[in-house]
Design an enzyme around this catalytic site. Sequence first.
Site, mmCIF file in Angstrom:
data_model
loop_
_atom_site.group_PDB
_atom_site.id
_atom_site.type_symbol
_atom_site.label_atom_id
_atom_site.label_comp_id
_atom_site.label_asym_id
_atom_site.label_seq_id
_atom_site.Cartn_x
_atom_site.Cartn_y
_atom_site.Cartn_z
ATOM 1 N N GLU A 150 -9.531 7.266 0.847
ATOM 2 C CA GLU A 150 -9.119 5.735 0.528
ATOM 3 C C GLU A 150 -9.431 5.501 -1.193
ATOM 4 O O GLU A 150 -10.357 5.882 -1.420
ATOM 5 C CB GLU A 150 -9.771 4.902 1.185
ATOM 6 C CG GLU A 150 -9.564 4.995 2.889
ATOM 7 C CD GLU A 150 -8.283 4.044 3.279
ATOM 8 O OE1 GLU A 150 -7.601 3.677 2.425
ATOM 9 O OE2 GLU A 150 -8.235 4.174 4.596
ATOM 10 N N GLU A 154 1.012 -1.257 0.045
ATOM 11 C CA GLU A 154 -0.057 0.102 -0.038
ATOM 12 C C GLU A 154 0.758 1.245 -0.022
ATOM 13 O O GLU A 154 0.650 2.363 -0.830
ATOM 14 C CB GLU A 154 -0.880 -0.024 1.159
ATOM 15 C CG GLU A 154 -1.893 1.252 1.194
ATOM 16 C CD GLU A 154 -2.554 1.588 2.524
ATOM 17 O OE1 GLU A 154 -2.537 0.711 3.415
ATOM 18 O OE2 GLU A 154 -3.066 2.722 2.697
HETATM 19 ZN ZN LIG Z 1 -3.405 2.949 4.695
#
Ligand SMILES: [Zn+2]
Length: 269
Positions: free
Chosen positions: A233, A114
């Site tokens: 996100e 990520e």
């Molecule tokens: Zn994160």
Amino acid sequence: MPLMKRTTSFFAALILALSLMLNVSGSSRRTVQVRLNGEAVPFDTAAYIENNRTMVPLRAVAEALGLTVTWHHSGSTVDLIHGDWTPSLAGRTIVVDPGHGGSATGAVYEGVKESALNLAIAQKTAAALEALGAKAVLTRTGDTDLSLYARTELASRHKADLFLSVHCNSSATNREATGIYTAYKGGSRQSLALADLLRQTMVGATGAADMGTHNRSDLAVLRTARMPASLVECGFMSTPSELRLLQDPSYQALLAQGIARGAALYLAA
Ligand SMILES: [Zn+2]
């Protein structure tokens, strides 16, 4: 010029539709069908009656028409944005924070970290902000460790107008979850407005699913930011089809455009 003309007639039709609705009388909440050039506009909020007038919520109708809605802080002006119009960010400083980094990889799926996706999207976001005239500052430019507090301290030091933290999502239970999720610190009307705009502009730029705007006062980077702040996100790494999109530089650029546009619309308010 043709675009301008089209936009003007579009607004004329919208205003006509709204003013017609305002003349309908009744006695309670009701469902009103709004039509644009004879075609139904699907919006899912009921109209309500006050002083014998039927009121139609502007946000619901405008969003159903694909417009971006920005309420100004004063509460007495609302911007409806049609098409790609984006205000300048000249004179603004925005800190962009690629989440995690170094030993803190964040989620890892199919060998993809990520922290690396966040950095790629954040770098493109910084470039998109600078293209609009802003000074963009990244909290990290490499795969390095950085404490949560150092990130917002940097934003304070630069007297940033906004703090934007870029992350990618994952779900342990739903391997089909997709879409954009934005977060704000509870109790901050400014941060809520920013997060809500970012959600709209990111969904608009990418066509991704809309996972909503959420109160996440539990997140340290939002809690400690001294300026309007949002954590975005960008999509679900746990869903293979979305993980492939998140790795695609052209999709990353669309996310970046959406984030930059949301920041510009917010700061124009
Ligand atoms: Zn994160």
